[in-house]
Design an enzyme around this catalytic site. Structure first.
Site, PDB file in Angstrom:
ATOM      1  N   GLU A 237      -3.230  16.633 -11.719  1.00 22.03           N
ATOM      2  CA  GLU A 237      -3.577  16.952 -13.096  1.00 22.03           C
ATOM      3  C   GLU A 237      -5.091  17.148 -13.294  1.00 22.03           C
ATOM      4  O   GLU A 237      -5.711  16.574 -14.176  1.00 22.03           O
ATOM      5  CB  GLU A 237      -3.066  15.861 -14.041  1.00 22.03           C
ATOM      6  CG  GLU A 237      -2.972  16.322 -15.490  1.00 22.03           C
ATOM      7  CD  GLU A 237      -2.312  15.291 -16.383  1.00 22.03           C
ATOM      8  OE1 GLU A 237      -1.079  15.309 -16.455  1.00 22.03           O
ATOM      9  OE2 GLU A 237      -3.015  14.463 -16.974  1.00 22.03           O
TER      10      GLU A 237
ATOM     11  N   LYS B 128       8.773  21.746 -14.402  1.00 19.22           N
ATOM     12  CA  LYS B 128       7.903  20.615 -14.071  1.00 19.22           C
ATOM     13  C   LYS B 128       7.435  20.718 -12.624  1.00 19.22           C
ATOM     14  O   LYS B 128       6.247  20.523 -12.323  1.00 19.22           O
ATOM     15  CB  LYS B 128       8.672  19.304 -14.294  1.00 19.22           C
ATOM     16  CG  LYS B 128       7.903  18.027 -13.954  1.00 19.22           C
ATOM     17  CD  LYS B 128       6.844  17.732 -14.995  1.00 19.22           C
ATOM     18  CE  LYS B 128       6.139  16.404 -14.734  1.00 19.22           C
ATOM     19  NZ  LYS B 128       6.899  15.238 -15.203  1.00 19.22           N
TER      20      LYS B 128
ATOM     21  N   HIS C  95       0.811   9.913 -27.986  1.00 16.37           N
ATOM     22  CA  HIS C  95       0.412   8.637 -27.413  1.00 16.37           C
ATOM     23  C   HIS C  95      -0.348   7.786 -28.423  1.00 16.37           C
ATOM     24  O   HIS C  95      -0.235   6.555 -28.436  1.00 16.37           O
ATOM     25  CB  HIS C  95      -0.442   8.863 -26.166  1.00 16.37           C
ATOM     26  CG  HIS C  95       0.346   9.368 -24.995  1.00 16.37           C
ATOM     27  ND1 HIS C  95      -0.242   9.851 -23.842  1.00 16.37           N
ATOM     28  CD2 HIS C  95       1.690   9.470 -24.787  1.00 16.37           C
ATOM     29  CE1 HIS C  95       0.692  10.221 -22.986  1.00 16.37           C
ATOM     30  NE2 HIS C  95       1.870   9.992 -23.540  1.00 16.37           N
TER      31      HIS C  95
ATOM     32  N   ARG D  35      -1.842  21.439 -14.923  1.00 14.30           N
ATOM     33  CA  ARG D  35      -0.768  20.469 -15.137  1.00 14.30           C
ATOM     34  C   ARG D  35      -0.936  19.746 -16.465  1.00 14.30           C
ATOM     35  O   ARG D  35       0.037  19.250 -17.045  1.00 14.30           O
ATOM     36  CB  ARG D  35      -0.706  19.456 -13.988  1.00 14.30           C
ATOM     37  CG  ARG D  35       0.453  18.469 -14.155  1.00 14.30           C
ATOM     38  CD  ARG D  35       0.650  17.558 -12.969  1.00 14.30           C
ATOM     39  NE  ARG D  35       1.691  16.586 -13.249  1.00 14.30           N
ATOM     40  CZ  ARG D  35       2.161  15.692 -12.372  1.00 14.30           C
ATOM     41  NH1 ARG D  35       1.689  15.675 -11.144  1.00 14.30           N
ATOM     42  NH2 ARG D  35       3.101  14.839 -12.717  1.00 14.30           N
TER      43      ARG D  35
ATOM     44  N   HIS E 220       9.315   7.562 -27.489  1.00 12.26           N
ATOM     45  CA  HIS E 220       8.340   8.491 -26.907  1.00 12.26           C
ATOM     46  C   HIS E 220       8.662   9.941 -27.262  1.00 12.26           C
ATOM     47  O   HIS E 220       7.783  10.691 -27.700  1.00 12.26           O
ATOM     48  CB  HIS E 220       8.297   8.330 -25.382  1.00 12.26           C
ATOM     49  CG  HIS E 220       7.422   9.341 -24.709  1.00 12.26           C
ATOM     50  ND1 HIS E 220       6.049   9.359 -24.864  1.00 12.26           N
ATOM     51  CD2 HIS E 220       7.725  10.396 -23.898  1.00 12.26           C
ATOM     52  CE1 HIS E 220       5.544  10.375 -24.170  1.00 12.26           C
ATOM     53  NE2 HIS E 220       6.531  11.008 -23.579  1.00 12.26           N
TER      54      HIS E 220
ATOM     55  N   LYS F 156       3.847  10.871 -11.477  1.00 10.48           N
ATOM     56  CA  LYS F 156       2.971  10.111 -12.363  1.00 10.48           C
ATOM     57  C   LYS F 156       3.630   8.773 -12.681  1.00 10.48           C
ATOM     58  O   LYS F 156       4.737   8.725 -13.208  1.00 10.48           O
ATOM     59  CB  LYS F 156       2.692  10.894 -13.649  1.00 10.48           C
ATOM     60  CG  LYS F 156       1.776  12.078 -13.436  1.00 10.48           C
ATOM     61  CD  LYS F 156       1.644  12.934 -14.678  1.00 10.48           C
ATOM     62  CE  LYS F 156       0.847  12.273 -15.749  1.00 10.48           C
ATOM     63  NZ  LYS F 156       0.553  13.199 -16.879  1.00 10.48           N
TER      64      LYS F 156
ATOM     65  N   GLU G 159      11.359  16.764 -24.915  1.00  5.62           N
ATOM     66  CA  GLU G 159      10.662  17.147 -23.687  1.00  5.62           C
ATOM     67  C   GLU G 159      11.228  18.437 -23.103  1.00  5.62           C
ATOM     68  O   GLU G 159      10.510  19.200 -22.457  1.00  5.62           O
ATOM     69  CB  GLU G 159      10.750  16.016 -22.657  1.00  5.62           C
ATOM     70  CG  GLU G 159       9.990  14.760 -23.036  1.00  5.62           C
ATOM     71  CD  GLU G 159       8.484  14.860 -22.782  1.00  5.62           C
ATOM     72  OE1 GLU G 159       8.016  15.952 -22.376  1.00  5.62           O
ATOM     73  OE2 GLU G 159       7.782  13.860 -23.013  1.00  5.62           O
TER      74      GLU G 159
ATOM     75  N   HIS H 195       1.218  15.543 -26.576  1.00  5.97           N
ATOM     76  CA  HIS H 195       1.132  14.151 -26.140  1.00  5.97           C
ATOM     77  C   HIS H 195      -0.146  13.454 -26.597  1.00  5.97           C
ATOM     78  O   HIS H 195      -0.171  12.223 -26.677  1.00  5.97           O
ATOM     79  CB  HIS H 195       1.251  14.068 -24.617  1.00  5.97           C
ATOM     80  CG  HIS H 195       2.645  14.284 -24.118  1.00  5.97           C
ATOM     81  ND1 HIS H 195       3.365  15.425 -24.394  1.00  5.97           N
ATOM     82  CD2 HIS H 195       3.464  13.503 -23.357  1.00  5.97           C
ATOM     83  CE1 HIS H 195       4.565  15.333 -23.828  1.00  5.97           C
ATOM     84  NE2 HIS H 195       4.643  14.185 -23.204  1.00  5.97           N
TER      85      HIS H 195
ATOM     86  N   ASN I 199       1.185  18.128 -21.169  1.00  2.52           N
ATOM     87  CA  ASN I 199       0.906  17.141 -22.210  1.00  2.52           C
ATOM     88  C   ASN I 199       0.868  17.759 -23.601  1.00  2.52           C
ATOM     89  O   ASN I 199       0.312  17.156 -24.532  1.00  2.52           O
ATOM     90  CB  ASN I 199      -0.426  16.440 -21.926  1.00  2.52           C
ATOM     91  CG  ASN I 199      -0.343  15.527 -20.721  1.00  2.52           C
ATOM     92  OD1 ASN I 199       0.570  14.722 -20.608  1.00  2.52           O
ATOM     93  ND2 ASN I 199      -1.288  15.667 -19.811  1.00  2.52           N
TER      94      ASN I 199
ATOM     95  N   ARG J 107       0.813  -1.221   0.000  1.00  2.00           N
ATOM     96  CA  ARG J 107       0.000   0.000   0.000  1.00  2.00           C
ATOM     97  C   ARG J 107       0.842   1.264   0.000  1.00  2.00           C
ATOM     98  O   ARG J 107       0.398   2.323   0.451  1.00  2.00           O
ATOM     99  CB  ARG J 107      -0.992   0.000   1.170  1.00  2.00           C
ATOM    100  CG  ARG J 107      -2.021  -1.115   1.078  1.00  2.00           C
ATOM    101  CD  ARG J 107      -3.038  -1.048   2.184  1.00  2.00           C
ATOM    102  NE  ARG J 107      -4.032  -2.106   2.010  1.00  2.00           N
ATOM    103  CZ  ARG J 107      -4.977  -2.388   2.896  1.00  2.00           C
ATOM    104  NH1 ARG J 107      -5.051  -1.695   4.021  1.00  2.00           N
ATOM    105  NH2 ARG J 107      -5.840  -3.351   2.661  1.00  2.00           N
TER     106      ARG J 107
END
Length: 371
Positions: free
Chosen positions: A240, A230, A255, A244, A269, A147, A189, A251, A248, A125
């Site tokens: 997000e 960032k 993606h 935030r 990527h 993330k 990036e 992206h 992306n 956990r």
């Protein structure tokens, strides 16, 4: 502590952490972790390529400081972000009897950082996580912000959790082992941060790109400025739900392209992000939001960095326009079936656009597939 490093602090209350950026941090990791996490046990998650290039340095440093780390070495590549490798990682951590207060150390690029971070978030956990990113992309983006995820056949990063690291060690010397393609993919990036909301940083990158690639002083500055950017977005919107999402930029397209190329080395990527950022600017210009000349400037910059910028640059078949739009429809920013894109009003002026018309996107993509 290291004698020479940049520190970027991420102020998240009792979950605050530092990003250390320097040239010998891998060799000094044992001392750093012993000072900050006394008596913790360590499970290192890495891949076969990074294990050959960097793991011996880390092991030597940790053992010299009294740690006896467990090693979990996985296959390299985007396909490692899967249920099977997540299960293998979790079971290895449990078999080693690592406890909740112990450390999962992610040694590698974005794939390892995402997978190990997700494993840390759910094992017992929630275990502590230390990110040691070894690629430029991971150092400036994926290792920071919490993330974590694995991929699904339905799309990229659709299964995951937010789990902040307790420390990030970005050792610049690990970047010297990257080939030109991998380094360029990470640079996409870096460029993203300038395009989102920092026009001056983007212009600085145009001026210092060659020095960054050559490993000069500008490289450390570019990494530090990217991490600071960032961190600023993460602190303002950790999970997000708002701005935030600007991180992306490009992206949504990227993606989808990664899915259609099978999460393979056909398209890295960062390469997909490069194409995606150009498409986002070109789409913005077509909608009347941004000046068209910005797109040409950005595309030229990315091409000079050795990056692809058009759909026609993707090797092999990516399917028809319907397939591309279908992949875009699985993006995490979709709300009640409506498409959301990060668009722009010009360099450094990105914004979130909800409820983008699907037919307009289809027509744009159809045109871009032959351009």
């Amino acid at each position: 502590m290291p004698t020479s490093h940049h520190t970027v602090h991420v102020p998240l209350g009792d979950r605050a952490y530092d990003i250390l950026i320097g040239k010998r941090l891998l060799d000094e990791a044992g001392v750093i972790l012993a000072e900050r996490f006394a008596r913790a046990r360590i499970g290192i998650v890495t891949d076969e390529n990074v294990a050959r290039a960097q793991l011996p340095r880390l092991l030597a440093s940790l053992r010299q400081s009294g740690f006896q780390p467990v090693e979990i070495v996985l296959s390299p590549g985007e396909s490692t972000k899967s249920y099977a490798h997540l299960e293998r990682t979790i079971e290895a951590l449990l078999e080693a009897r690592l406890e909740r207060g112990d450390l999962v150390v992610a040694l590698g690029g974005g794939v390892i950082g995402d997978l190990a971070g997700f494993a840390a978030s759910v094992t017992r956990r929630g275990m502590k996580l230390v990110q040691i990113p070894t690629s430029l992309l991971a150092q400036v983006d994926s290792s920071v912000g919490g993330k974590t995820a694995i991929n699904s056949p339905h799309g990229k990063n659709l299964i995951g959790a937010f789990h902040q690291p307790s420390l990030v060690l970005a050792d610049q010397s690990t970047l010297d082992t990257l080939d030109e393609r991998q380094f360029a993919a990470g640079y996409a990036e870096v460029v993203k941060y300038g395009l989102i909301d920092d026009e001056k940083f983007y212009f600085w990158l145009e001026e210092h790109r060659e020095e960054i690639f050559a490993g000069g002083a500008a490289r450390a500055e570019a990494i530090a400025r990217s991490c600071a950017a960032k961190a600023r977005f993460v602190v303002a919107d950790e999970t997000e739900t708002g701005d935030r999402a600007l991180l992306n930029l490009g992206h949504t397209f990227a993606h989808a392209l990664e899915k259609l190329t099978g999460y393979s080395d056909r398209l890295l990527h960062g390469e997909a992000v490069s194409i995606g950022m150009v498409l986002a600017h070109r789409f913005s210009a077509r909608l009347g939001h941004a000046p068209s000349q910005d797109t040409g400037r950005i595309e030229n910059h990315l091409r000079q960095a050795g990056l692809p910028t058009r759909l026609t640059d993707v090797p092999g078949d990516i399917g028809d326009t319907d397939a591309l739009l279908e992949a875009i429809g699985q993006d995490k920013k979709v709300r009640r079936g409506a498409l959301t894109f990060i668009l722009t009003r010009g360099i450094g002026r990105a914004f979130i656009e909800h409820d983008v018309d699907r037919d307009t996107v289809w027509q744009f993509l159809e045109r871009m597939r032959t351009r």
